[in-house]
Design a protein around this motif. Structure first.
Motif, short mmCIF file in Angstrom:
data_model
loop_
_atom_site.label_atom_id
_atom_site.label_comp_id
_atom_site.label_asym_id
_atom_site.label_seq_id
_atom_site.Cartn_x
_atom_site.Cartn_y
_atom_site.Cartn_z
N ASP A 26 0.79 -1.23 0.00
CA ASP A 26 0.00 0.00 0.00
C ASP A 26 0.82 1.28 0.00
O ASP A 26 0.26 2.37 -0.15
N ALA A 29 0.26 3.91 -2.76
CA ALA A 29 -1.08 4.50 -2.69
C ALA A 29 -1.14 5.56 -1.59
O ALA A 29 -1.77 6.61 -1.77
N TYR A 30 -0.50 5.29 -0.47
CA TYR A 30 -0.43 6.29 0.61
C TYR A 30 0.30 7.54 0.14
O TYR A 30 -0.15 8.67 0.37
N ALA A 32 0.69 8.69 -2.89
CA ALA A 32 -0.11 9.42 -3.87
C ALA A 32 -1.22 10.21 -3.19
O ALA A 32 -1.51 11.35 -3.57
N ALA A 33 -1.84 9.63 -2.17
CA ALA A 33 -2.89 10.34 -1.43
C ALA A 33 -2.33 11.53 -0.67
O ALA A 33 -2.93 12.61 -0.64
N PHE A 143 -8.84 8.84 3.11
CA PHE A 143 -8.22 7.93 2.16
C PHE A 143 -8.47 6.48 2.53
O PHE A 143 -8.58 6.13 3.71
N PRO A 145 -6.87 2.67 0.58
CA PRO A 145 -6.18 2.17 -0.61
C PRO A 145 -7.05 1.38 -1.57
O PRO A 145 -6.63 1.10 -2.69
N VAL A 146 -8.27 1.05 -1.18
CA VAL A 146 -9.24 0.48 -2.12
C VAL A 146 -10.55 1.23 -1.97
O VAL A 146 -10.81 1.84 -0.93
N ASP A 189 -9.36 0.74 -6.98
CA ASP A 189 -7.99 0.81 -6.48
C ASP A 189 -7.71 2.06 -5.64
O ASP A 189 -6.56 2.31 -5.28
N ARG A 190 -8.76 2.84 -5.29
CA ARG A 190 -8.50 4.05 -4.52
C ARG A 190 -9.78 4.71 -4.05
O ARG A 190 -10.74 4.84 -4.81
#
Length: 199
Positions: A26, A29-30, A32-33, A143, A145-146, A189-190
């Protein structure tokens, strides 16, 4: 601590030791958030319900060595796991309730909350408390991640209309708590809802 807080604490205490191993991929994804918060070097940010601190390194990178990063979580075992993973080097860790923060009004530039909303005991009041500690124009990132549908499927339950993260529920919840929803992404995916602190 009330019974609802105790339930949250018990849920995460039982899962803390193996939490990171369950979700090993993850990190990107973290990051990017966190980028969505628009933090600058020297900024100040809270990771609300920080858990094992997976967002802390990305938050530290965003504000740099001169910035302030604080992680707060209700569950001692999650904070212990964060220390074991070495993430206490990226920010100060506090045991506490996001609904009663030991911070001054308007002291932060942003709040990051991964998987937070569904675990808030008093969603409107807790989001209002997060707004209290953020300067006008500051940001909130909610946020996961999915997305909602993927998360419901992972837990073997249907996606229901009463989910607080549904845009139709989240927008008015935020608006009544000092925030204005500025963007909303919910795909497999987010999940990322970005809000701005209203003056």
């Amino acid at each position: 601590m009330n019974d609802d807080h105790r339930d949250v604490q018990e849920f995460f205490t039982a899962r803390a030791a193996g939490w990171d191993a369950r979700f090993p991929d993850d990190g990107p994804a973290y990051a990017a958030a966190v980028a969505g918060l628009g933090l600058r070097p020297g900024g100040s940010v809270l990771d609300a319900g920080c858990g094992t601190g997976r967002a802390l390194p990305a938050l530290r990178d965003a504000v740099g060595p001169g910035g302030t990063v604080v992680g707060v979580d209700l569950t001692p075992a999650m904070l212990t796991a964060a220390v074991r993973a070495g993430r206490d080097g990226s920010g100060a860790l506090l045991l506490g309730d996001v609904g009663r923060l030991p911070l001054r009004d308007g002291v932060l530039d942003a709040v990051f909350g991964a998987g937070l909303v569904s675990h808030l005991v008093r969603p409107a009041e807790d989001l209002r408390e997060l707004a209290r500690v953020v300067r006008p124009g500051g940001r909130l990132a909610l946020f996961h991640p999915v997305g909602r549908a993927a998360l419901a499927a992972r837990h073997g339950r249907p996606l229901t209309g009463d989910d607080l993260r549904a845009e139709a529920n989240l927008r008015p919840l935020l608006a009544g708590s000092g925030w204005r929803l500025v963007s909303y992404v919910d795909r497999d995916d987010r999940f990322l809802a970005l809000a701005e602190r209203v003056a």
